[in-house]
Write a protein that holds these residues in place. Structure first.
Motif, mmCIF file in Angstrom:
data_model
loop_
_atom_site.group_PDB
_atom_site.id
_atom_site.type_symbol
_atom_site.label_atom_id
_atom_site.label_comp_id
_atom_site.label_asym_id
_atom_site.label_seq_id
_atom_site.Cartn_x
_atom_site.Cartn_y
_atom_site.Cartn_z
ATOM 1 N N GLY A 53 0.816 -1.206 0.000
ATOM 2 C CA GLY A 53 0.000 0.000 0.000
ATOM 3 C C GLY A 53 0.845 1.248 0.000
ATOM 4 O O GLY A 53 2.023 1.241 -0.399
ATOM 5 N N ARG A 71 -3.362 10.153 4.198
ATOM 6 C CA ARG A 71 -4.143 9.067 3.606
ATOM 7 C C ARG A 71 -3.321 7.787 3.721
ATOM 8 O O ARG A 71 -2.165 7.742 3.310
ATOM 9 C CB ARG A 71 -4.480 9.342 2.146
ATOM 10 N N VAL A 73 -3.460 3.813 2.778
ATOM 11 C CA VAL A 73 -4.108 2.764 1.986
ATOM 12 C C VAL A 73 -3.313 1.467 2.160
ATOM 13 O O VAL A 73 -2.120 1.419 1.839
ATOM 14 C CB VAL A 73 -4.176 3.140 0.496
ATOM 15 N N ASN A 86 -8.749 1.979 3.538
ATOM 16 C CA ASN A 86 -8.460 3.314 3.022
ATOM 17 C C ASN A 86 -8.900 4.325 4.078
ATOM 18 O O ASN A 86 -10.092 4.540 4.289
ATOM 19 C CB ASN A 86 -9.216 3.537 1.710
#
Length: 266
Positions: A53, A71, A73, A86
């Motif tokens: 990720g 962010r 992920v 996410n």
């Protein structure tokens, strides 16, 4: 676990410490950083087979406060298939560390797992967080609690002074019902960056230290932390070589892109 029996920084800040914090704060760099995520460790008892990720982070040292957009992920492979997490967390923190606003959205395989939105305030006797999502929820914070950027500033001030241990109560906007007790260990200062890695060229000449943070959130009196984070912290607030350790597995975040941004004219 982190080492115990180290010197504890007094919880109540002194004028000298506050002055040093101001000097540290002036050096924080507005930047955008992208990290790739990979497996650092998978124990045999772990049900995961693979982790991949990315982490994106934008920090802005603005005239009225600090803006932090993150962010995270993560794609996890298991016997039952692939799970995609996410999480987006956007926050603003006042320059004096007393006010904090945040918005968080966490999705699992495209479905919303949790959404949070609220504001925090700190005073001499503690503080509180008021949530507008979920509605009508309040979280009390203990005396001398901190928000994330204030915590980083105090770690940097401690590192610059040669100290090595900071115990802190920290709220970061990722939970509706708990703050974290964070035990922070600062390692010895690292040699300056001198390599040819173009990604790290902006960090040459910057002082840096290895940091290890142990987070106690679910049960603050337990013997082992819920998770730990280890990383290299530069004096301008940029982090590299990050490892998120969750006990039976660990994730490494490796810096792949770094863009420094000019400060606003205030």
């Amino acid at each position: 676990m982190l080492l115990l029996g180290l010197i504890v920084v007094p919880a109540e800040p002194t004028h000298a410490v506050d002055t040093d914090l101001q000097a540290v704060a002036r050096n924080l760099a507005s930047h955008r950083a992208l990290y790739t995520l990979s497996v650092a460790r998978l124990d045999p008892r772990n049900y995961r087979h693979g982790i991949a990720g990315g982490l994106s982070l934008e920090f802005v040292h603005a005239c009225d406060g600090y803006v932090l957009n993150q962010r995270f992920v993560i794609e996890t492979t298991t016997d039952d298939g692939t799970v995609l997490n996410n999480m987006v967390l956007n926050s603003w923190e006042a320059l004096d560390g007393k006010s904090f606003s945040f918005k968080m959205r966490d999705e699992v395989n495209g479905d919303v797992e949790q959404e949070l939105k609220g504001d925090g305030k700190l005073g001499s006797r503690g503080g509180s967080v008021h949530f507008t999502q979920p509605e009508d929820i309040d979280l009390d914070l203990p005396p001398m609690a901190m928000f994330p950027t204030e915590h980083t500033l105090r770690l940097l001030a401690l590192a610059r002074s040669g100290g090595n241990w900071l115990q802190a109560s920290v709220y970061d906007g990722a939970s509706p019902d708990a703050y974290s007790e964070v035990g922070g260990f600062v390692g010895a200062e690292l040699p300056p960056e001198t390599g040819d890695n173009p990604i790290l060229s902006e960090l040459k000449g910057q002082r840096s230290w290895r940091i290890r943070l142990a987070y106690f959130t679910s049960d603050k009196g337990q013997d082992t932390p819920d998770y730990e984070i280890a990383y290299r912290l530069y004096e301008n607030g940029i982090a590299d070589d990050i490892v998120f350790d969750y006990g039976d597995y660990a994730i490494r975040a490796t810096l792949k892109l770094l863009e420094l941004k000019p400060r606003e004219a205030c």
